[in-house]
Every structure is written in C-alpha cells, then in structure tokens.
Design a protein around this motif. Structure first.
Motif, PDB file in Angstrom:
ATOM      1  N   UNK A  71       0.815  -1.213   0.000  1.00 33.99           N
ATOM      2  CA  UNK A  71       0.000   0.000   0.000  1.00 33.99           C
ATOM      3  C   UNK A  71       0.844   1.255   0.000  1.00 33.99           C
ATOM      4  N   UNK A  72       0.165   2.375   0.208  1.00 35.91           N
ATOM      5  CA  UNK A  72       0.800   3.689   0.121  1.00 35.91           C
ATOM      6  C   UNK A  72       0.953   4.304   1.502  1.00 35.91           C
ATOM      7  N   UNK A  73       2.090   4.966   1.689  1.00 37.87           N
ATOM      8  CA  UNK A  73       2.318   5.780   2.876  1.00 37.87           C
ATOM      9  C   UNK A  73       2.665   7.193   2.417  1.00 37.87           C
ATOM     10  N   UNK A  74       2.361   8.162   3.266  1.00 41.70           N
ATOM     11  CA  UNK A  74       2.681   9.561   2.971  1.00 41.70           C
ATOM     12  C   UNK A  74       3.535  10.098   4.111  1.00 41.70           C
ATOM     13  N   UNK A  75       4.635  10.756   3.756  1.00 47.90           N
ATOM     14  CA  UNK A  75       5.532  11.325   4.755  1.00 47.90           C
ATOM     15  C   UNK A  75       5.802  12.788   4.432  1.00 47.90           C
ATOM     16  N   UNK A  76       5.943  13.572   5.478  1.00 51.89           N
ATOM     17  CA  UNK A  76       6.379  14.951   5.275  1.00 51.89           C
ATOM     18  C   UNK A  76       7.891  14.940   5.077  1.00 51.89           C
ATOM     19  N   UNK A  77       8.437  16.068   4.643  1.00 51.98           N
ATOM     20  CA  UNK A  77       9.867  16.134   4.354  1.00 51.98           C
ATOM     21  C   UNK A  77      10.715  15.898   5.595  1.00 51.98           C
ATOM     22  N   UNK A  78      10.153  16.150   6.792  1.00 55.27           N
ATOM     23  CA  UNK A  78      10.914  15.920   8.020  1.00 55.27           C
ATOM     24  C   UNK A  78      10.715  14.513   8.574  1.00 55.27           C
ATOM     25  N   UNK A  87      -5.703  15.047   5.568  1.00 56.78           N
ATOM     26  CA  UNK A  87      -4.430  15.460   4.961  1.00 56.78           C
ATOM     27  C   UNK A  87      -4.060  14.500   3.836  1.00 56.78           C
ATOM     28  N   UNK A  88      -4.261  13.204   4.095  1.00 63.25           N
ATOM     29  CA  UNK A  88      -3.944  12.196   3.077  1.00 63.25           C
ATOM     30  C   UNK A  88      -4.757  12.435   1.806  1.00 63.25           C
ATOM     31  N   UNK A 322      -5.483   2.443  -1.362  1.00 61.99           N
ATOM     32  CA  UNK A 322      -4.178   1.834  -1.115  1.00 61.99           C
ATOM     33  C   UNK A 322      -3.564   2.380   0.173  1.00 61.99           C
ATOM     34  N   UNK A 323      -3.715   3.690   0.401  1.00 59.92           N
ATOM     35  CA  UNK A 323      -3.220   4.294   1.653  1.00 59.92           C
ATOM     36  C   UNK A 323      -3.973   3.727   2.846  1.00 59.92           C
ATOM     37  N   UNK A 324      -5.271   3.592   2.724  1.00 62.58           N
ATOM     38  CA  UNK A 324      -6.100   3.075   3.809  1.00 62.58           C
ATOM     39  C   UNK A 324      -5.759   1.616   4.109  1.00 62.58           C
ATOM     40  N   UNK A 325      -5.453   0.861   3.056  1.00 62.03           N
ATOM     41  CA  UNK A 325      -5.106  -0.552   3.211  1.00 62.03           C
ATOM     42  C   UNK A 325      -3.830  -0.721   4.029  1.00 62.03           C
ATOM     43  N   UNK A 326      -2.927   0.228   3.886  1.00 65.95           N
ATOM     44  CA  UNK A 326      -1.621   0.134   4.549  1.00 65.95           C
ATOM     45  C   UNK A 326      -1.702   0.456   6.041  1.00 65.95           C
ATOM     46  N   UNK A 327      -2.819   1.026   6.492  1.00 64.46           N
ATOM     47  CA  UNK A 327      -2.918   1.463   7.877  1.00 64.46           C
ATOM     48  C   UNK A 327      -2.707   0.319   8.871  1.00 64.46           C
ATOM     49  N   UNK A 328      -3.191  -0.869   8.553  1.00 64.20           N
ATOM     50  CA  UNK A 328      -3.073  -2.010   9.464  1.00 64.20           C
ATOM     51  C   UNK A 328      -2.127  -3.072   8.927  1.00 64.20           C
ATOM     52  N   UNK A 329      -1.186  -2.645   8.088  1.00 64.33           N
ATOM     53  CA  UNK A 329      -0.300  -3.608   7.432  1.00 64.33           C
ATOM     54  C   UNK A 329       0.513  -4.422   8.437  1.00 64.33           C
ATOM     55  N   UNK A 330       1.088  -3.745   9.442  1.00 66.22           N
ATOM     56  CA  UNK A 330       1.921  -4.461  10.427  1.00 66.22           C
ATOM     57  C   UNK A 330       1.113  -5.519  11.159  1.00 66.22           C
ATOM     58  N   UNK A 331      -0.093  -5.140  11.570  1.00 67.30           N
ATOM     59  CA  UNK A 331      -0.959  -6.091  12.277  1.00 67.30           C
ATOM     60  C   UNK A 331      -1.274  -7.284  11.389  1.00 67.30           C
TER      61      UNK A 331
END
Length: 381
Positions: A71-78, A87-88, A322-331
């Motif tokens: 899936x998709x993740x979004x990161x700020x420059x920091x 925001x997503x 795709x972003x929403x799908x990634x939210x629980x990826x680790x679990x």
C-alpha cells in the motif's frame, strides 16, 4: 605547528556542528521510506512529491510479500508519517490531478478552450435576443395602455382593442414572451457561469502539466465548472424545441397584427408593434439555428471535461484505498505470520504425536514379541 593543527580542527568541528542539522534534515525520500518499512516489505517506489499548504510530502508505494499488506504511505519532508485521512486525501488529490493533467494532450486543453469559446458565443448570441424579448414585452404593455388617441366627440380609440379583435391570442403572447425571457436569462447565466470558472480550470491544469504546485482551489473550480457546464449543455439541448414553439407563436402574432395595421387612427401603432414582433421572430429563428450548432459543439466537447474529472477521481480513490489498506499492514503481517507459525506448530505437534504413538506401538509390539520368544524358549526347555 600544534597550535595551527588545533585551530584547523576547531574550524572543522565548528563547520561540522553548523552543517549537522542540514545533513540530518536533508534526508532523501528513500531514506525516510526505508525507516518505515515493515516485515516482509520487498521494494519501495516513490510515486510523487507533493507541495501542499507550504509543506513537502512524499507519496511512497510499499510492496509486501503479502499483497494485502502492500500500500501507500505519505511522509512529510521531516519524516513525519501522515495518519490524518483529511491530509492524506488532500495530498493524494494533488497526485491524482497531477496524473490526470499529464495525460491531457495539447488537443484536450484546446478542446477545453473551445468549450470556453462556445460558452462566450452562447452568451453573445442570447443576450441581444433576451433584450429584444424584454423590449417586445414592454411594447405589449405600451400597446395595451398607451397606444391610444383621443378623438373629439368620439372618445379614446386604442390599438389594443383592434389587435385583440384581429388576434385574440395576443394576451398569450405576453405570457409566452415572459416565459421565453426567463429561459433565455437562465441559458445566458449558465453560459456566464462556464465563462467565469473554466479559465481557472484551464490555467490550473496547464500549471499542473508544467509541473507547478496544484492550486488548492483547482478541484473546486473543476467541480463548479462541471456543474455550470452541465447546466449549460442541458439548457442548450432543451432550448431548440422551446424556440420552435416561440417562432410559431410569433409568426401567428405578426401576421394577425399586420392584418389589423389598416385600422383607422391607430393603424400606425399596430404596424410599429407588428414590426417589433417580426424583428424578434427573425432573431429567435437565428438563435434557434445557433442553438443547434451550439448543442452539437457542446456534445463533442463535453466528454473532455468529464474525462479528466473521472480520471482524476478514479485515480484518487485508488490511491486513497491503497493508503487506507496500509494502515493495518503491520498487524496483518504479524497476525498472518502468527497464524502460519501456529499452523506449523500444530502440524509438528501432530507429527510428533504420531511418531510417539508409532514408537509406542513398536515398543509394545517388540515387548510382545520378546514375551512370545521367552515363552517359546521356556516351553522348549
């Protein structure tokens, strides 16, 4: 010598301390993405870099051995991971519209400009007919209340009476023209709405195609433009039949009132009114021909504006899902691995149990055979 060396080291250390924040903050998008990899992630793809509300965001696609953990993740420059859905959506909307804009060909932008030109042509064609319609409505009122002459010893003679006798439907003409004027103004307003919004849409899409930051108002402008465009196309498609009905009414009104133009004393008033009706009828006929051309043009052009919106919305929904799908990826990964381990343990348990059971059976069988052998030996003795 030692003093010079110490001075040089001091300068180097000072520069290092000054540059350290820059070095730390200048993480690449891949560095940030790698810091947030989870178990079984295979590769990373940088989809987009977005500037939004003064902040730079990285849109990263993670591929995992388990498809449902990709899936998709979004990161700020920091390096801040974005978890806020609003925001997503804002960031992914920019990515989607940027993607849609890159798919636009120069001919597509030209078509949008053609839509704008058509809306302006419609406004230019409708405005004078609407004014002429208002003028004839005023003339009807004038004919009814002012087109009169006082004749000594006879009294007041009015053109309205003669016209009404020759054409009883004259009262309906006023109502018909009032309705037409309302429709024309609505058509004109729809054209004006497109003319007001589409330049912003075209400019915004051209900026996106050139790689500039997306105007936060672009999506709203496109939605407003689409609404205005839809209204304009509907009005344009419907107005043709409406104008045909009006032409029939005006033709009857003109011929009937001209037949009364020979009425003594007030005939000149009636003739003037008939001329106004005839002029309006000519303008309405011309507008009907234009309306058919406008309708054809808008039909050819409408798909262009809707295509870019549909493409962008579809892309945005895909990205957000795709972003929403990634939210629980680790679990999902750890629960899947836990399940796999549990199954493996269970299988090993069954295998061990079966082996022990078989070993036990073999031991019992061996002991039984030994007892039988012992009994046999005892018998022989």
């Amino acid at each position: 010598m030692l003093k010079n060396t110490i001075q040089k080291l001091t300068i180097v250390l000072a520069l290092a301390l000054l540059l350290a924040p820059t070095i730390i903050s200048a993480q690449s998008n891949l560095d940030i993405a790698n810091q947030h990899k989870i178990l079984l992630d295979t590769n990373i793809e940088v989809i987009d870099t977005v500037s939004y509300a003064g902040t730079t965001y990285y849109v990263i696609k993670y591929n995992n051995i388990l498809p449902y953990a990709s899936g998709i993740e979004i990161f700020s420059a920091d390096g801040l991971q974005i978890t806020d859905p609003s925001v997503a959506k804002s960031v992914l909307t920019q990515t989607a519209w940027k993607d849609a804009a890159t798919r636009l060909k120069p001919s597509d932008i030209d078509t949008l400009k053609d839509v704008l030109d058509t809306s302006r042509e419609i406004y230019g064609a409708v405005a004078p007919v609407a004014s002429a319609t208002s003028f004839v409505i005023d003339k009807v009122n004038w004919l009814r209340s002012e087109a009169c002459i006082d004749i000594p010893f006879v009294g007041k003679k009015c053109a309205w009476d003669a016209v009404k006798a020759a054409y009883p439907g004259i009262s309906m003409v006023e109502s018909e023209l009032g309705s037409l004027n309302k429709d024309l103004n609505a058509w004109k307003d729809a054209a004006q709405g497109v003319s007001n919004t589409l330049p912003k849409v075209i400019s915004g899409l051209e900026d996106l195609k050139a790689g500039k930051e997306m105007d936060p108002e672009l999506q709203t402008n496109i939605q407003d433009g689409m609404a205005a465009f839809g209204t304009l196309k509907t009005k344009t498609d419907e107005i043709g039949i409406r104008l045909s009905d009006v032409i029939s009414t005006l033709s009857d009104a003109e011929s009937s009132t001209r037949s009364a133009a020979g009425t003594p004393v007030v005939g000149e008033f009636i003739s003037t009114f008939a001329d106004c009706v005839g002029d309006l009828n000519d303008e309405v006929k011309s507008l009907r021909a234009d309306a058919r051309s406008f309708s054809s043009s808008l039909s050819d052009q409408s798909s262009k504006l809707s295509d870019v919106v549909d493409t962008a919305n579809k892309k945005m929904n895909e990205l957000y899902d795709s972003w929403n799908l990634r939210r629980n990826a680790s679990v999902l990964v750890y629960s899947t691995l836990g399940g796999i381990i549990a199954v493996i343990v269970a299988i090993f348990g069954v295998l061990i149990y079966r082996k022990r059971r078989k070993d036990g059976e073999n031991i019992v069988k061996k002991e039984k055979m030994e007892k039988e052998d012992y009994s046999m030996m005892s018998y022989i003795r």
